[in-house]
Design a protein around this motif. Structure first.
Motif, PDB file in Angstrom:
ATOM      1  N   GLY A  64       0.843  -1.081  -0.139  1.00  0.00           N
ATOM      2  CA  GLY A  64       0.237   0.023   0.058  1.00  0.00           C
ATOM      3  C   GLY A  64       0.840   1.078  -0.035  1.00  0.00           C
ATOM      4  N   LYS A  65       2.141   1.102   0.141  1.00  0.00           N
ATOM      5  CA  LYS A  65       2.895   2.239   0.108  1.00  0.00           C
ATOM      6  C   LYS A  65       4.061   2.308  -1.077  1.00  0.00           C
ATOM      7  CE  LYS A  65       2.796   4.677   4.055  1.00  0.00           C
ATOM      8  NZ  LYS A  65       1.842   5.729   3.851  1.00  0.00           N
ATOM      9  N   GLY A  66       4.725   3.368  -1.136  1.00  0.00           N
ATOM     10  CA  GLY A  66       5.802   3.348  -2.369  1.00  0.00           C
ATOM     11  C   GLY A  66       5.351   3.443  -3.803  1.00  0.00           C
ATOM     12  N   GLN A  67       4.219   4.277  -3.837  1.00  0.00           N
ATOM     13  CA  GLN A  67       3.724   4.214  -5.276  1.00  0.00           C
ATOM     14  C   GLN A  67       4.620   4.745  -6.462  1.00  0.00           C
ATOM     15  OE1 GLN A  67       0.879   3.055  -5.218  1.00  0.00           O
ATOM     16  NE2 GLN A  67       0.603   2.957  -3.207  1.00  0.00           N
ATOM     17  N   ALA A  68       5.485   5.671  -5.753  1.00  0.00           N
ATOM     18  CA  ALA A  68       6.339   6.317  -6.979  1.00  0.00           C
ATOM     19  C   ALA A  68       7.329   5.126  -7.334  1.00  0.00           C
ATOM     20  CB  ALA A  68       6.958   7.680  -6.480  1.00  0.00           C
ATOM     21  N   TRP A 126       5.028  -7.111   2.861  1.00  0.00           N
ATOM     22  CA  TRP A 126       5.979  -6.327   1.819  1.00  0.00           C
ATOM     23  C   TRP A 126       5.662  -6.871   0.435  1.00  0.00           C
ATOM     24  CZ3 TRP A 126       9.264  -2.529   3.603  1.00  0.00           C
ATOM     25  CH2 TRP A 126       9.286  -2.211   4.908  1.00  0.00           C
ATOM     26  N   ASP A 151       9.167   2.639   4.444  1.00  0.00           N
ATOM     27  CA  ASP A 151       8.502   1.986   3.794  1.00  0.00           C
ATOM     28  C   ASP A 151       9.085   1.246   2.545  1.00  0.00           C
ATOM     29  OD1 ASP A 151       6.216   2.389   5.201  1.00  0.00           O
ATOM     30  OD2 ASP A 151       5.961   4.434   3.899  1.00  0.00           O
TER      31      ASP A 151
END
Lengths: 312, 305
Positions: free
Chosen positions: A246-250, A264, A287
């Motif tokens: 759910g994190k680290g979109q970029a 993860w 993250d």
């Protein structure tokens, strides 16, 4: 001034209507407006030719009697003068006006409107396209685009100072052949003359004005080059990074593969430069966690140690 | 027309372009013609008067163009030499191609019919250029999203969006009422009242990946809470292009300090982290503390592994 304009129009008509090359003496005798001494007429004609060419009109120079190789003659070929884009449909007219409107307030606003003016003379009415919100703009384009396009058209040199990643100003000379806009930035690609390799530059990182230099040698256009590759490096290395669900979109948007590890995900990301990727990873804080390569890991660890000592 | 062309030449170009235009618009009102060519009616009359004197060598009435505009309506005859529109220039063609590329990549996904038409046009314009050069523009905004926003603004309706917040590094779904669209720093933004946050928010349009119309009760408060900017200060330790661009600063000499402000604590924290050894955050102290805590946490994990 209007006498000069009349003369230019009359010259255009005469050179367009003729079926063969007209010699200078024929032009002086028949086209209205050439008066004065032989020298004056000569000067007038030279300037008129340059003026018409600057309007984009192609004047052919040739001899109508090749055997005797006599006085040079001039002619405008209608296939060079007239617009020929094949049959244009009303929907195409609308798309082209939207394309021209995209330049509103930007570098090619005048050029685009001038093209639309010519197209409107074909007499095909527009078939309006009704799509709400469809008015994207090519804003923030620099005035340099005119210089850039002229150099592309003639395979000429462009000379400029470029701001490198370490803030050094580098002098570059390139022969440009590609222009693109991604994520709101203009990119210029060309063959760097010093290293004879293709390089891509972000236009807003150019310092000062771009200068134009004449190239008299033949230029071979790189054919295998694709704009989508401009950002990636061939044979690039990859980093293996864990990214919290759910994190680290970029970071995820850079990934070439993703493996589910439960809490993860493990992603594989190409390394453009170690520093830029490290910066992206640090942005994501705890993250993101780097497994490989070890030099990237070491770099991140050093950066973190400095961050701690700088802010304690 | 390029700006570096002199006034008489611009006028020459206009006269050349007038002939084919009148030819396909016989009987057009003089004032409409003036408007189409972006000049005053008086200038247009002067242009037509000049044109009247032009024609084929000989310049007897037989060779001159026949122009009629005394009635206030313009028609032309005997102008076959100039009757076809002038060809476009290289620069004009490049301008159209780049614009067309932007339009094509902005079309909503259900308009493949238009994409086909645009591709055929693109092929013809590229052939016209006659050089194997590469031109491309990729719209950063999805056409489907842009259309949904435009409709919602027009009808003052609600919109359900999926938004990627860069600072929070979160994809969130929210219901908003869009107010307007504007451009800033190369990007398009949507200002909207966010019902989830009960306040006005700015959204970068390229980070909205889905947008669908939704019902909104008409009684949302629409009042703005006060969001205050957070002042912060950084000291440059190593100057780099990355730092200049990230913090949008002109001067970044080593040792200098920069007083800046931002609406987002998260943005400040992340930007300092991403700058690594290049920047030191002087104030606020609590964000400094957060950075140390986070960096220490990460270091521990790297050392454990």
């Amino acid at each position: 001034m209007s006498r000069k304009i009349e003369r230019l129009i009359n010259l255009t008509i005469a050179l367009l209507a003729t079926q063969r090359y007209l010699t200078k003496s024929e032009i002086f005798r028949t086209v209205e407006g050439y008066e004065g001494s032989a020298e004056t007429k000569e000067r007038m004609f030279e300037r008129d030719k340059d003026d018409l060419r600057s309007l984009g009109i192609t004047i052919d120079v040739g001899s109508f009697d090749p055997i005797f190789n006599d006085e040079a003659g001039y002619q405008i070929r209608s296939e060079h003068y007239q617009l020929d884009l094949g049959e244009i449909t009303p929907t195409e007219v609308s798309l082209l006006s939207l394309a021209a409107d995209a330049w509103q307030g930007a570098a090619f606003a005048d050029a685009a409107q001038s093209a639309i003016l010519k197209l409107s003379s074909i007499g095909v009415p527009a078939d309006p396209i009704d799509i709400p919100g469809l008015s994207p703009k090519l804003s923030n384009s620099s005035a340099d685009l005119e210089t850039v396009t002229e150099a592309i058209a003639n395979s000429d040199f462009l000379l400029f100072d470029y701001l490198a990643a370490n803030l050094e100003s580098q002098e570059r000379t390139i022969i440009p052949f590609a222009l693109s806009n991604r994520s709101g930035f203009w990119y210029l690609s060309g063959v760097d003359q010093e290293i004879q390799e293709i390089r891509t530059f972000r236009l807003d990182r150019v310092q000062g004005v771009i200068k134009h230099g004449k190239n008299r040698d033949a230029f071979e256009f790189p054919t295998a080059f694709e704009l989508s590759e401009a950002d990636t490096i061939v044979n690039s290395r990859f980093a293996v990074i864990d990214v919290r669900k759910g994190k680290g979109q970029a970071l995820r948007s850079l990934a070439t593969s993703t493996k589910d590890l439960g809490e993860w995900d493990q992603i594989k990301v190409p390394i453009h430069t170690l520093q830029s990727l490290a910066s992206e990873i640090l942005w994501h804080g705890d993250d993101a966690f780097v497994h490989e390569p070890s030099d990237l890991r070491d770099y991140i660890v050093t950066q973190l140690e400095i961050l701690v000592s700088n802010h304690e | 027309m390029s700006r570096n062309i002199s006034a008489p030449l611009q006028r020459t170009a206009r006269l050349l372009d007038l002939v084919p235009f009148i030819n396909t618009h016989q009987g057009i009102a003089l004032k409409d013609l003036a408007k189409h060519f972006d000049v005053t009616p008086a200038q247009m009359s002067a242009d037509l008067t000049t044109l009247w004197m032009c024609g084929l060598p000989g310049y007897t009435p037989l060779e001159l163009m026949e122009l009629d505009f005394e009635s206030g309506f313009v028609s032309i005859a005997n102008a076959s030499t100039l009757s076809k529109p002038r060809t476009i220039t290289f620069q004009e063609c490049v301008a159209l191609l780049l614009g067309l590329d932007l339009i094509t990549s902005s079309l909503p996904s259900d308009r493949q019919d238009l994409v086909k038409v645009a591709e055929s046009l693109r092929a013809r314009l590229t052939q016209f250029l006659g050089l194997p050069i590469k031109l491309s523009v990729v719209s950063e905004t999805s056409g489907t999203v842009a259309m949904a926003i435009a409709r919602a603004i027009e009808t003052k309706a609600g919109l359900h969006i999926r938004y990627h917040s860069m600072y929070k590094d979160l994809v969130t779904e929210r219901t908003v009422v869009p107010v307007n669209l504007y451009e800033s720093d190369n990007h398009q933004y949507m200002r909207a009242f966010c019902l989830t946050a009960q306040d006005y928010r700015e959204f970068r349009v390229d980070r909205i990946d889905q947008a669908a119309p939704t019902e909104v009760s008409s009684e949302f408060s629409g009042k703005s809470g006060n969001t205050e900017k957070i002042n912060f200060s950084i000291r440059i330790i190593r100057s780099s292009r990355d730092v200049s661009e990230r913090f949008a600063i002109q001067q970044s000499a080593v040792g200098t300090s920069q007083e800046l402000s931002s609406f987002s604590r998260q943005w400040i924290e992340r930007s300092v982290m991403a700058s690594g050894d290049a920047v030191q955050l002087s104030i606020p102290l609590d964000i400094r503390g957060e950075i140390v805590k986070k960096a220490q946490l990460m270091l521990n994990r790297y050392k454990e592994a």
